[in-house]
Design a protein around this motif. Sequence first.
Motif, PDB file in Angstrom:
ATOM      1  N   LYS A 258     -68.882-113.843  17.029  1.00 52.81           N
ATOM      2  CA  LYS A 258     -67.546-113.381  17.407  1.00 52.81           C
ATOM      3  C   LYS A 258     -66.501-113.823  16.384  1.00 52.81           C
ATOM      4  O   LYS A 258     -65.746-114.773  16.591  1.00 52.81           O
ATOM      5  CB  LYS A 258     -67.177-113.930  18.782  1.00 52.81           C
ATOM      6  CG  LYS A 258     -68.207-113.636  19.876  1.00 52.81           C
ATOM      7  CD  LYS A 258     -68.423-112.144  20.090  1.00 52.81           C
ATOM      8  CE  LYS A 258     -69.412-111.884  21.213  1.00 52.81           C
ATOM      9  NZ  LYS A 258     -69.701-110.440  21.376  1.00 52.81           N
ATOM     10  N   LEU A 259     -66.482-113.132  15.249  1.00 54.12           N
ATOM     11  CA  LEU A 259     -65.521-113.473  14.196  1.00 54.12           C
ATOM     12  C   LEU A 259     -64.193-112.763  14.443  1.00 54.12           C
ATOM     13  O   LEU A 259     -64.138-111.534  14.520  1.00 54.12           O
ATOM     14  CB  LEU A 259     -66.066-113.056  12.827  1.00 54.12           C
ATOM     15  CG  LEU A 259     -67.211-113.887  12.247  1.00 54.12           C
ATOM     16  CD1 LEU A 259     -67.826-113.174  11.048  1.00 54.12           C
ATOM     17  CD2 LEU A 259     -66.732-115.273  11.853  1.00 54.12           C
ATOM     18  N   GLU A 260     -63.113-113.552  14.597  1.00 55.79           N
ATOM     19  CA  GLU A 260     -61.781-112.966  14.647  1.00 55.79           C
ATOM     20  C   GLU A 260     -61.419-112.498  13.238  1.00 55.79           C
ATOM     21  O   GLU A 260     -62.110-112.809  12.266  1.00 55.79           O
ATOM     22  CB  GLU A 260     -60.777-113.995  15.159  1.00 55.79           C
ATOM     23  CG  GLU A 260     -61.075-114.437  16.597  1.00 55.79           C
ATOM     24  CD  GLU A 260     -60.047-115.435  17.123  1.00 55.79           C
ATOM     25  OE1 GLU A 260     -59.150-115.825  16.341  1.00 55.79           O
ATOM     26  OE2 GLU A 260     -60.149-115.813  18.294  1.00 55.79           O
ATOM     27  N   ASP A 261     -60.329-111.753  13.118  1.00 54.29           N
ATOM     28  CA  ASP A 261     -59.959-111.216  11.804  1.00 54.29           C
ATOM     29  C   ASP A 261     -59.804-112.324  10.764  1.00 54.29           C
ATOM     30  O   ASP A 261     -60.310-112.222   9.642  1.00 54.29           O
ATOM     31  CB  ASP A 261     -58.663-110.406  11.908  1.00 54.29           C
ATOM     32  CG  ASP A 261     -58.880-109.064  12.602  1.00 54.29           C
ATOM     33  OD1 ASP A 261     -60.056-108.650  12.731  1.00 54.29           O
ATOM     34  OD2 ASP A 261     -57.883-108.449  13.020  1.00 54.29           O
ATOM     35  N   SER A 262     -59.105-113.391  11.142  1.00 57.46           N
ATOM     36  CA  SER A 262     -58.908-114.489  10.183  1.00 57.46           C
ATOM     37  C   SER A 262     -60.229-115.197   9.897  1.00 57.46           C
ATOM     38  O   SER A 262     -60.484-115.651   8.781  1.00 57.46           O
ATOM     39  CB  SER A 262     -57.884-115.499  10.727  1.00 57.46           C
ATOM     40  OG  SER A 262     -58.372-116.130  11.910  1.00 57.46           O
TER      41      SER A 262
END
Length: 396
Positions: A258-262
């Motif tokens: 679950k990689l957020e944009d940052s």
Amino acid sequence: MEDLAWGTDAELTDEQFYNRERDISLIKSLLETTSKGSPPTIMIVGIRGVGKTVLLKKIKKELENDYLTSYVDLSATSGYQKGELTEIGIMEHFYGSWMEACQNKEFFTVFKKVSKFFKTKKFELRDIVDAGGIPLPIPQSEDDYKKLSKFVLNLPQTVYEDHSKDIKGSIMIIDEFQALKDLGGRLDAFLWFLRSVIQNQKNVAYVFSGSINSRDSIIEKIAGNDGAFGGRMLNVEIYPFTKETVRNYLNEKLPSLKLEDSGFERFYKCTNGIPFYVNTFAKLLQKDIPLDDERVKCEFKRTLPLIAVHLINQWSRLTLHEQNILTTLIDKPLKRKEIGEKLSITSGSLSKPLHKLQNLGLTESKNGVYTISEPILKAWLKKEYEEKGVFPFRSI
């Protein structure tokens, strides 16, 4: 189902393989001209970990039904591993690989020709070694070496002529060809001899692949204007994945990440889109929790010794002098004179170690300015210094 390969996997399943359709299509279309009597000689280059070996093994697998295919990893030869790479050792490796390919195709008439050759030619033998289950004479003299080498190099053309109804041609993939640098002053002679034999073959294609960038000195020796294959070799460079490719790849193959944009931006910066690092780091990251920039940064530091294990092993085998040279390049690129000044030594004494570091793929030089070519190694060295106040020159 999640199916992400480890970065260390040299061969992938069809489900694990991702992208590279254009590269595969291009290389296959070039190699398939072999069936028309116009075989190419191809050089495939790219930085370490970009996925050249995986790519070539997939291409080999897709072509092996129609072609006699041989794959040779020069870095895996016993001579190279012992620091004793020789021309006859390379021929032994070629020979064993071709004979294995013939066994897989059940071309048993080839073995009769091999036996006849060894029985009818007079050799002064130094030794007889086992090459893929086939006894290979090791010649004593230079003249005998040339006879035997020509026989080995002509094997794929001979096999094609005997089995032209069964195969469309022969293809040899020579991986990690930068290992040829170990021949030193004999490299040019070996390359020109190799070309002199294979240039007349009408149904045998050769693919040279190596973990080097397009500016490496061996490129000039092989494919430069004055090189052995100059004007005849086709160059293909394999590049790291783009941001978009990495994002799509992770979404498809590892949805639990679950990689957020940052977090994704940090992930891409850490791996530079190099498949080896993308796969390894992604497998080590925590799953099913949101990963922002800071968390990915922390995870990168935590897992860095695992991501960089192959580079750490290389580092540990360097001399203290070579390690010191690398540490001077941590902060910024330097000219040889500047490296010498930092280490309080003459620039002339840097010639041999700098050459070795370039051959190992740890540094590169552009316009006389040297840099560390492995960002992961640089990151690990920085981490060690920040945590311990000293670079890891020695280990127990």
